[in-house]
Structures are given as structure tokens and as C-alpha cells.
Enzyme design. Sequence first.
Site, PDB file in Angstrom:
ATOM      1  N   GLU A  82      -3.197  -0.313  -8.500  1.00 41.44           N
ATOM      2  CA  GLU A  82      -4.024   0.771  -7.848  1.00 41.44           C
ATOM      3  C   GLU A  82      -3.223   2.042  -8.180  1.00 41.44           C
ATOM      4  OE1 GLU A  82      -6.741   0.608  -4.546  1.00 41.44           O
ATOM      5  OE2 GLU A  82      -5.893   2.356  -3.737  1.00 41.44           O
ATOM      6  N   ASP A 135       0.866  -1.282  -0.025  1.00 42.33           N
ATOM      7  CA  ASP A 135      -0.015  -0.143  -0.067  1.00 42.33           C
ATOM      8  C   ASP A 135       0.995   1.289  -0.004  1.00 42.33           C
ATOM      9  OD1 ASP A 135      -2.207   1.665  -0.080  1.00 42.33           O
ATOM     10  OD2 ASP A 135      -2.737   1.257   2.084  1.00 42.33           O
TER      11      ASP A 135
END
Length: 469
Positions: free
Chosen positions: A244, A142
Site C-alpha cells: 500500500e 502500517d
Amino acid sequence: MDIYKNSVHSAGNTTVSVARGSKADVLVVRGENPGFSGQVIDGEFIAPENHENAVVLRRVFPFTAPVPVLTRKRSFGVGDRLGIASYGHIRVFRKYDAAPVLAQQSIRELTLTHRDFDNVLDCASYAVFREDWQGGFGADGDHLKTDKEVEYALSCGYTMITLDCSEHIRNDVEDMPTEQLKKEYTPNAELEARYKDKSFKVENHEIHFTAEELMRCALIYGGAIEHADRIFHSYIKGKPVDFELSIDETATPTTPTQHFFVANELSLRHVELATVAPRFCGEFQKGIDYIGDLKQFESEMAVHAAVARRFGYKLSIHSGSDKLSVFPIIGRLTLGNFHVKTAGTNWLEAMRVTAETDPKLYREVHAYALVAFHEAKKYYHVTTNLNNIPALDTLTDAQLPELFTQNDARQLIHITYGLILSAKDENGNSLYRDRLYANWREHDELYAKRLEQHIGRHLELLYSQIPQD
Ligand code: ZN
């Protein structure tokens, strides 16, 4: 030996299960040993839950290895900073069909918790094995910013890369006067032909670019688009990895027009996006509900969701912990196609368990957090007012868990997690970490129950207004 009942699995001539040890769970290997390291104790081969054995586990029992899950209709990320939350999380995902991303950690979180990507993934694999979760799960590196960070997460087998482009986004352009915009903008015939004074129909929304809007888009997001393009084509393309794009950590919200611009440019460059995380209007502060104008949020969310559909990816909602008032809107307007990330709230639930079960330890940690707060605040945008938190000596032990219903107290504990976990005494021994882990181990069933309720509430609201088709 106390064997967890769902943990017994066989592959070929091997049967592996998980037993509850006094301090930690251990693997019990019967039959042929496919490579686990350990020792024979009382006639049983016992293997510790370390990294080496997790690698063997993932090889022998492939359901314990992460897979790309973002292509599924909806997905939900649960950052487990402590490595003990997946047991409770799995209970939630048995009830809701969102695909779980059980391993999800940023570099900042790794640093603050003194963990690494291997450890974060291993904890998820062991939980999946013990609980017999065969539905698949993702592993998200992330908020990765650099080539090195992306390579690191991929080398550990992560199946999702969240590229944080914040360092390539200009925060000084949004409010720049037109005259200066013109000076900064490098004319680009291709871009102008594509956007200048043009309108795009996205479902029933119209997105229009004035000359000025185009200049702003190009200046703010040009660098981020280049960065995402290069990272995708260098590391992600052709791999079973969800990509992402995170543009949420910026000074100003991403307007729907800017979102369209970024999506369209990346699509022209053949960057395949699983999700995009824009920064929405209002505030998504850590560990508390949404702050802002719900009507504006709803009308902008409608366009963001339509843009995402048009380009074939899902919207990703970051800092999703406790944003209970906007979840029904998100579920409805995305037509149930979403990715939501939470992290801090799982840590807060752990601390709530401590407040309930070991008030003395909780009081010590809380007092430390009050001192550490100003240091921690450097890394977070929060509007915490410490004066709103009741003084510890005015609270009975039974009242301590109620602190977790108060936003200022939540944020106090939320943002100081790294300092709490790494605090040491003058001899270098941990002040709280070991005692907290012992407390959570002792009350692991309570923690799992709390997560089941609390993360369950998130999903219940996200699902509450999904239109039936
Ligand atoms: Zn984010």
C-alpha cells in the site's frame, strides 16, 4: 478447566484448545506435543500464550498465520492497540464479507504502547485460534517509512506493507507562485511528453495536465514515487505481500489529478499496488466523524475511485474511525471495493467499557488525560476544545459513558492513549495500565459486544449503498 468451545482444534495426533486462566488464557495441549513449551498441571500440558508458542501455533494450524487479503474485493483494518480486540472484531467479520486485517500497527503505535510487531501478530493469531476464525486475516505494518521498518515488519511475517511517503512529499509546492515553480522544476522531456497539455479519460472523468499542474505534480510527488519504486523493487516484488502506498499524511489534500499522476508513474515503473491512500479533501480527524463539504468529497471520491479502478488497485481510507457520514458514499463510489483502516476507535470502546464498569478508575484516567493532553497534542492534528468537556465532578457515574458521544471528550481520550498506558508512579509501577487490563479482562464479553456493535456500524454504512451487480 474452562475450555472455550470454539477453540478445540486437532492436527495429526495433537489436539490444542484454549482455557480461560485466572489472569490470561492458556493453551491446553493433548496428545503429541509439536513443540509448545509449558508444563504439566493436574495432568494437563498447559502452554502460556507467549511468542514462542504463537510461532508453533502458526506452524501447526496455518489458519492462525496471516495471509495477503487486500486482493479481495473489500477489506477492513482494525488496529488493535491493546491486543484484546480481535475477539470482538471476528464477530463483525462473520457478518460482513470484508477481509479483516486484524493485526495493524504503525511504528508510532508500537512505541506508544510498548509493543512490538511480534506481539501484535501473536494476539491476532491467538484470537483467531480461540474463535475458530478460518476466513483468513492480514497483518499490516502500517505507516512504515524506512527500509529498516519495512524489513522489520517483513521479518515478523507481516503480509501487508503500508509505505508512508510523507517524508518524500513536498508540502511547500501547492501554493507556490508560478515563477518560483519554474525555478524549482527541473525540465524533464519524458514527463512533458507524457503529460504536458494532455488529457486522460478515466471512465467518464477527464484528467488534464497544464504545464503548471505537471510541474506541481513532479515537484510534490517526485520523491515519493522514487521512494515507493525503490522500496517495492527491493523488498516486496515477488513476495506474497500486499503493498500500500500512503500519501495521506501531507499538508494538503491529494487532488484527483495528482492521484492519477502518481498512479500512472508507478504503473510505468511496474510497481504493483494493492491500495493507495490519498489524502481526501476535508478533515479525517481522529475518532470523530468527517469534517468538511460532503458534496466536494463525493465528487472527488468519484474520480479517486475511478483512478484506482483504472490502475487495478483499491482505494484505502485512513483514519476511518467513526467517519460514519462518508461511509455510504465510499461504498457506493468504489462499487464496494475498498480498504478502510480504523484504530483509535477500538481503544475508545475499551475506555467506554471502563467508564461503564469502573467509574472510579475512569475518573482517574480522565483527569490524567486532561493534564497529558497538551503533550499528546504535539503528535496529532485535532481541533479539540477542552472547555467543551463537562467537568468530571458535575457528572454522576451513570453519565460517564456519555462522554464518549462528545467529540472533544473522544479526542481527549483518543490522543492520550500512549501516555495513559505508559504512566508510572515514582516507584516505576504502572499507574493505570495494569488496572485497565484487569478491568477489560473482567469485562471482555462486554467489550467484544461493544466492538461488534460499533465496528459493525462502520461496515453496515459502508455496505449500505454498494450498487448490486
Ligand atoms: Zn494514514
